[in-house]
Design a protein around this motif. Structure first.
Motif, PDB file in Angstrom:
ATOM      1  N   MET A   1      11.479  -5.290 -29.535  1.00  0.00           N
ATOM      2  CA  MET A   1      10.114  -5.760 -29.788  1.00  0.00           C
ATOM      3  C   MET A   1      10.113  -7.174 -30.361  1.00  0.00           C
ATOM      4  N   PHE A   2      11.063  -7.439 -31.298  1.00  0.00           N
ATOM      5  CA  PHE A   2      11.084  -8.756 -31.932  1.00  0.00           C
ATOM      6  C   PHE A   2      11.348  -9.859 -30.903  1.00  0.00           C
ATOM      7  N   TYR A   3      12.181  -9.554 -29.901  1.00  0.00           N
ATOM      8  CA  TYR A   3      12.441 -10.535 -28.842  1.00  0.00           C
ATOM      9  C   TYR A   3      11.159 -10.859 -28.079  1.00  0.00           C
ATOM     10  N   ILE A   4      10.373  -9.821 -27.790  1.00  0.00           N
ATOM     11  CA  ILE A   4       9.112 -10.028 -27.069  1.00  0.00           C
ATOM     12  C   ILE A   4       8.136 -10.825 -27.924  1.00  0.00           C
ATOM     13  N   VAL A   5       8.122 -10.530 -29.239  1.00  0.00           N
ATOM     14  CA  VAL A   5       7.245 -11.267 -30.150  1.00  0.00           C
ATOM     15  C   VAL A   5       7.608 -12.748 -30.162  1.00  0.00           C
ATOM     16  N   MET A   6       8.887 -13.057 -30.295  1.00  0.00           N
ATOM     17  CA  MET A   6       9.328 -14.450 -30.347  1.00  0.00           C
ATOM     18  C   MET A   6       9.031 -15.167 -29.037  1.00  0.00           C
ATOM     19  N   LYS A   7       9.208 -14.474 -27.934  1.00  0.00           N
ATOM     20  CA  LYS A   7       8.907 -15.069 -26.634  1.00  0.00           C
ATOM     21  C   LYS A   7       7.416 -15.371 -26.511  1.00  0.00           C
ATOM     22  N   ALA A   8       6.590 -14.452 -26.992  1.00  0.00           N
ATOM     23  CA  ALA A   8       5.141 -14.653 -26.943  1.00  0.00           C
ATOM     24  C   ALA A   8       4.710 -15.777 -27.879  1.00  0.00           C
ATOM     25  N   VAL A   9       5.322 -15.844 -29.074  1.00  0.00           N
ATOM     26  CA  VAL A   9       4.979 -16.897 -30.035  1.00  0.00           C
ATOM     27  C   VAL A   9       5.306 -18.271 -29.456  1.00  0.00           C
ATOM     28  N   LYS A  10       6.455 -18.391 -28.807  1.00  0.00           N
ATOM     29  CA  LYS A  10       6.832 -19.673 -28.213  1.00  0.00           C
ATOM     30  C   LYS A  10       5.824 -20.100 -27.154  1.00  0.00           C
ATOM     31  N   LYS A  11       5.393 -19.148 -26.324  1.00  0.00           N
ATOM     32  CA  LYS A  11       4.407 -19.476 -25.304  1.00  0.00           C
ATOM     33  C   LYS A  11       3.052 -19.785 -25.920  1.00  0.00           C
ATOM     34  N   LYS A  12       2.717 -19.096 -27.025  1.00  0.00           N
ATOM     35  CA  LYS A  12       1.450 -19.362 -27.702  1.00  0.00           C
ATOM     36  C   LYS A  12       1.390 -20.809 -28.168  1.00  0.00           C
ATOM     37  N   TRP A  13       2.505 -21.292 -28.731  1.00  0.00           N
ATOM     38  CA  TRP A  13       2.550 -22.666 -29.225  1.00  0.00           C
ATOM     39  C   TRP A  13       2.687 -23.676 -28.094  1.00  0.00           C
ATOM     40  N   LEU A  14       2.804 -23.202 -26.870  1.00  0.00           N
ATOM     41  CA  LEU A  14       2.780 -24.074 -25.703  1.00  0.00           C
ATOM     42  C   LEU A  14       1.423 -24.029 -25.022  1.00  0.00           C
ATOM     43  N   ILE A  15       0.885 -22.811 -24.867  1.00  0.00           N
ATOM     44  CA  ILE A  15      -0.376 -22.633 -24.140  1.00  0.00           C
ATOM     45  C   ILE A  15      -1.558 -23.218 -24.909  1.00  0.00           C
ATOM     46  N   ALA A  16      -1.733 -22.798 -26.178  1.00  0.00           N
ATOM     47  CA  ALA A  16      -2.912 -23.217 -26.950  1.00  0.00           C
ATOM     48  C   ALA A  16      -2.989 -24.736 -27.144  1.00  0.00           C
ATOM     49  N   PRO A  17      -1.902 -25.433 -27.506  1.00  0.00           N
ATOM     50  CA  PRO A  17      -2.002 -26.891 -27.638  1.00  0.00           C
ATOM     51  C   PRO A  17      -2.339 -27.595 -26.330  1.00  0.00           C
ATOM     52  N   ILE A  18      -1.735 -27.144 -25.227  1.00  0.00           N
ATOM     53  CA  ILE A  18      -2.012 -27.794 -23.941  1.00  0.00           C
ATOM     54  C   ILE A  18      -3.476 -27.625 -23.556  1.00  0.00           C
ATOM     55  N   ILE A  19      -4.005 -26.411 -23.716  1.00  0.00           N
ATOM     56  CA  ILE A  19      -5.425 -26.187 -23.402  1.00  0.00           C
ATOM     57  C   ILE A  19      -6.305 -27.018 -24.318  1.00  0.00           C
TER      58      ILE A  19
END
Length: 265
Positions: A1-19
């Motif tokens: 689960m922690f791996y999935i969380v970290m993967k999602a967090v990394k994408k969150k900090w990519l998706i939200a700033p770009i948008i």
């Protein structure tokens, strides 16, 4: 689960700033106060209302809380860096004072609460019932403080509020949709996918409002406050829709099971 969380967090900090940057440039150009407020809303950690909406919408609350906790810890590092990257060329941003400001706003209250609970365990029981009221009052205090500072600016630029509202709706809505699609791409379960919608879609707009007001001025803070309103309204609507959808499917499954049992008997 922690791996999935970290993967999602990394994408969150990519998706939200770009948008945030794309919406800011699309609606207000580069390095305007409103554009800076839009960008700031995309580069802060996820908001606590994401956890509440995950609970209402049938999401994985543990997944949501874990992601929010990781977000909170890395926010004081990433938010100043992204602010320097995206708006630092137009506005001078002192990096370390910015970091210290985030630590005071985010970590000092959190650390104070942990210390109080560890020293006075009964205080947790006593304050638990008052926590929602206290957090709401703090939120209203931030809104009133920023709006009062921006009253003259709002009076002179009242016609721009509709455009700002459309921009933040587009920003939050796009983040939610991409969060859902990313959850599908990860092939995670439905409850975690629902939580990801809110973790990527909803930001800590109160923090964004305070930072925007201090660094970019009151007009930038107004954009963050309208983002807060959109978080609460659009986030609540999506969570309620998810809840109704889940209940409808559950009822349909129960009805089909009942029919099957009758036919067998």
């Amino acid at each position: 689960m922690f791996y999935i969380v970290m993967k999602a967090v990394k994408k969150k900090w990519l998706i939200a700033p770009i948008i945030g940057v794309l919406v800011a440039v699309l609606f207000f150009g580069i390095h305007s106060s409103l554009a800076n407020g839009i960008v700031m809303s995309g580069i802060v950690p996820s908001g606590t209302s994401a956890n509440l909406n995950s609970l209402i919408g049938g999401g994985d609350v543990a997944y949501s809380v874990t992601m929010s906790a990781v977000d909170t810890f890395i926010g004081p590092i990433l938010t100043p860096l992204l602010a320097k990257l995206f708006v630092g060329t137009g506005v001078h941003i002192a990096y370390f004072p910015f970091v210290w400001k985030m630590l005071r706003i985010v970590f000092l209250p959190l650390l104070t609460g942990i210390i109080i609970q560890s020293i006075f365990p009964l205080a947790r029981i006593f304050l638990k019932s008052f926590a929602p009221i206290l957090s709401s009052l703090a939120l209203y205090g931030i809104v009133l403080g920023v709006v009062s500072d921006a009253s003259d600016v709002l009076y002179r630029n009242s016609g721009i509020l509709l455009l700002v509202g459309i921009a933040v709706i587009f920003q939050v809505g796009a983040q939610m949709v991409i969060g859902f699609l990313y959850g599908k791409a990860l092939r995670i379960d439905k409850s975690s996918c629902r939580s990801l919608v809110f973790e990527i879609g909803i930001c800590n707009s109160a923090l964004a409002a305070v930072l925007s007001n201090d660094v970019f001025g009151p007009l930038a803070a107004v954009a963050a406050i309208l983002n807060m309103v959109c978080n609460l309204t659009l986030g609540g609507f999506v969570a309620s829709y998810m809840k109704r959808t889940a209940n409808s499917r559950h009822e349909g499954y129960e009805n089909s099971s009942t029919v099957t049992e009758v036919e067998i008997s």
